[in-house]
Design an enzyme around this catalytic site. Structure first.
Site, PDB file in Angstrom:
ATOM      1  N   ARG A   1       0.889  -1.176   0.000  1.00  0.00           N
ATOM      2  CA  ARG A   1       0.000   0.000   0.000  1.00  0.00           C
ATOM      3  C   ARG A   1       0.921   1.218   0.000  1.00  0.00           C
ATOM      4  NH1 ARG A   1      -5.206   1.557   3.604  1.00  0.00           N
ATOM      5  NH2 ARG A   1      -6.055   0.137   2.039  1.00  0.00           N
TER       6      ARG A   1
ATOM      7  N   HIS B   1      -7.390   0.970  -6.267  1.00  0.00           N
ATOM      8  CA  HIS B   1      -7.640   0.146  -5.072  1.00  0.00           C
ATOM      9  C   HIS B   1      -8.346  -1.134  -5.536  1.00  0.00           C
ATOM     10  CE1 HIS B   1      -7.967  -0.988  -1.024  1.00  0.00           C
ATOM     11  NE2 HIS B   1      -8.806  -0.086  -0.547  1.00  0.00           N
TER      12      HIS B   1
ATOM     13  N   GLN C   1     -10.235  -3.689  -3.105  1.00  0.00           N
ATOM     14  CA  GLN C   1     -11.488  -3.156  -2.576  1.00  0.00           C
ATOM     15  C   GLN C   1     -12.638  -3.365  -3.565  1.00  0.00           C
ATOM     16  OE1 GLN C   1     -12.099  -1.385   0.512  1.00  0.00           O
ATOM     17  NE2 GLN C   1     -14.164  -1.883  -0.144  1.00  0.00           N
TER      18      GLN C   1
ATOM     19  N   ASP D   1     -17.061   7.750  -1.391  1.00  0.00           N
ATOM     20  CA  ASP D   1     -15.791   7.633  -0.660  1.00  0.00           C
ATOM     21  C   ASP D   1     -15.450   9.022  -0.102  1.00  0.00           C
ATOM     22  OD1 ASP D   1     -13.422   6.605   0.363  1.00  0.00           O
ATOM     23  OD2 ASP D   1     -12.358   6.627  -1.546  1.00  0.00           O
TER      24      ASP D   1
ATOM     25  N   CYS E   1     -16.353   2.144   0.995  1.00  0.00           N
ATOM     26  CA  CYS E   1     -15.241   1.229   1.309  1.00  0.00           C
ATOM     27  C   CYS E   1     -14.756   1.388   2.740  1.00  0.00           C
ATOM     28  CB  CYS E   1     -14.103   1.446   0.325  1.00  0.00           C
ATOM     29  SG  CYS E   1     -13.355   3.078   0.436  1.00  0.00           S
TER      30      CYS E   1
ATOM     31  N   ARG F   1     -13.976  -8.115   2.550  1.00  0.00           N
ATOM     32  CA  ARG F   1     -12.550  -7.943   2.249  1.00  0.00           C
ATOM     33  C   ARG F   1     -11.782  -9.201   2.662  1.00  0.00           C
ATOM     34  NH1 ARG F   1     -10.231  -2.963   1.765  1.00  0.00           N
ATOM     35  NH2 ARG F   1      -8.510  -4.196   0.956  1.00  0.00           N
TER      36      ARG F   1
HETATM   37  N1   CP Z   1     -11.215   0.183   2.707  1.00  0.00           N
HETATM   38  C1   CP Z   1      -9.940   0.093   3.095  1.00  0.00           C
HETATM   39  O1   CP Z   1      -9.031  -0.202   2.321  1.00  0.00           O
HETATM   40  O2   CP Z   1      -9.744   0.342   4.408  1.00  0.00           O
HETATM   41  P1   CP Z   1      -8.359   0.495   5.159  1.00  0.00           P
HETATM   42  O3   CP Z   1      -7.754   1.801   4.730  1.00  0.00           O
HETATM   43  O4   CP Z   1      -8.749   0.483   6.612  1.00  0.00           O
HETATM   44  O5   CP Z   1      -7.470  -0.649   4.803  1.00  0.00           O
HETATM   45  N1  NVA Z   2      -9.753   6.911  -1.211  1.00  0.00           N
HETATM   46  C1  NVA Z   2      -9.411   6.461   0.125  1.00  0.00           C
HETATM   47  C2  NVA Z   2      -9.676   5.001   0.266  1.00  0.00           C
HETATM   48  C3  NVA Z   2      -9.382   4.449   1.633  1.00  0.00           C
HETATM   49  C4  NVA Z   2      -9.580   2.983   1.718  1.00  0.00           C
HETATM   50  C5  NVA Z   2      -7.953   6.770   0.391  1.00  0.00           C
HETATM   51  O1  NVA Z   2      -7.132   6.547  -0.513  1.00  0.00           O
HETATM   52  O2  NVA Z   2      -7.624   7.228   1.474  1.00  0.00           O
END
Ligand code: CP
Ligand code: NVA
Length: 312
Positions: free
Chosen positions: A103, A130, A133, A222, A262, A290
């Site tokens: 990530r 993502h 997700q 989101d 999400c 998930r």
């Molecule tokens: N939705 C999601 O990816 O959540 P986190 O940022 O908690 O991993």
């Molecule tokens: N768009 C958000 C998604 C979090 C899971 C971010 O990147 O922070």
């Protein structure tokens, strides 16, 4: 050859369907407390350059369920924060582990990790995408609506990593997608135009959230400011006024619309408490799924019987 999961765009429809099928089987096995441990002795290195609750916990618990082990690598405690090249990190992790989940910020870092690793690499979120997700969200839609065929999916809010992956999902699975984003916060132009060019479904971008949700089976949203955009928060709050999933907006969708997020949510900004805690919301099913979809991804990418080239 090793298989990575970098973008939904890279997957064939049949691969997505096989993944969703596997996730359904694994969810049922878990419900029946039937053990399934194809990853015994396998290790997943998880590189998190941004925070996480769901992704971290679902990958870590998922590896445990599958008989393997997951390592949480915080860049502050590794040499990544001190500038060790991602290519060298990829090569080193490939000598110890059987898979990498990353990530991070730039999509290029995910792609470099995949290019230089000799083991499967999974994109656990980048600024651009993502994929895990949205694969999981498609699974959740399947549970609630029996599949995505013929569905009208709406997305209201920031044209971010989540929106971009929804576009790739619509391209590969052929459902209609209408995105409503404020001017200046549209999804990635290349990803959108590629999907509009190559896909058979309608993928429409508008600035009008009512138009986007009209007759929708599914509404997604989101946060207004994603991880790494905290400094833009004040200007984003201004720009996103009028982009909110609330009780009035969902009146324009189908009576049985499902509302997705999400998570984490900023309640009172992109979504109201009333909707998030109301009868249309499936957000906690999404969060649970998930785990099941992550397990399917891990089993399919890492459970081929091939160990990494060091033979561990
Ligand atoms: N939705 C999601 O990816 O959540 P986190 O940022 O908690 O991993
Ligand atoms: N768009 C958000 C998604 C979090 C899971 C971010 O990147 O922070």
């Amino acid at each position: 050859m090793k298989k990575d999961l970098i973008s939904i765009y890279d997957l064939a429809r049949e691969e997505i369907e096989a993944l969703l099928q596997k996730a359904a089987e694994l969810k049922e096995m878990q419900r029946q407390h039937r053990p399934y441990r194809p990853l015994e002795g396998h290790t997943l290195a998880m590189v998190f350059e941004k925070p996480s609750t769901r992704t971290r916990v679902s990958f870590e618990v998922g590896m445990y369920h599958l008989g393997g082990h997951a390592l949480f690598l915080n860049p502050q405690d590794t040499h990544l924060a001190r500038g060790e090249a991602i290519a060298d990190t990829a090569r080193v992790l490939s000598r110890y582990a059987d898979g990498i989940m990353i990530r991070t910020f730039d999509q290029e870092r995910v792609e470099d990790m995949a290019r230089f690793a000799s083991i499967p690499v999974i994109n656990g979120l980048s600024d651009q995408l993502h994929p895990c997700q949205i694969l999981s969200d498609i699974f959740t839609i399947g549970e609630h609506r029996g599949g995505c065929d013929g569905l009208k999916v709406a997305y209201v809010g920031d044209g971010n990593n989540v929106a971009n992956s929804w576009i790739n999902g619509a391209l590969r699975l052929g459902f209609d997608l209408r995105l409503a984003c404020p001017p200046g916060y549209e999804p990635d132009k290349k990803i959108l135009s590629r999907a509009q060019r190559e896909g058979s479904s309608q993928i429409i971008l508008t600035h009008d959230q009512k138009e986007a949700v009209e007759g929708a089976h599914v509404i997604n949203t989101d946060v207004w400011a994603s991880m790494g955009q905290e400094g833009e928060r004040a200007e984003r709050i201004k720009a996103f006024q009028g982009y909110q999933v609330n009780a009035e907006l969902i009146q324009g969708a189908r009576a049985d619309v499902i509302v997705m997020h999400c998570l984490p949510a900023h309640r009172g900004e992109e979504i109201t408490d009333e909707v998030m805690d109301g009868p249309h919301s499936v957000v906690f099913d999404q969060a649970e799924n998930r785990l099941h979809v992550q397990k399917a991804i891990l089993a399919l990418l890492m459970g081929t019987g091939e160990r990494n080239e060091q033979g561990r």
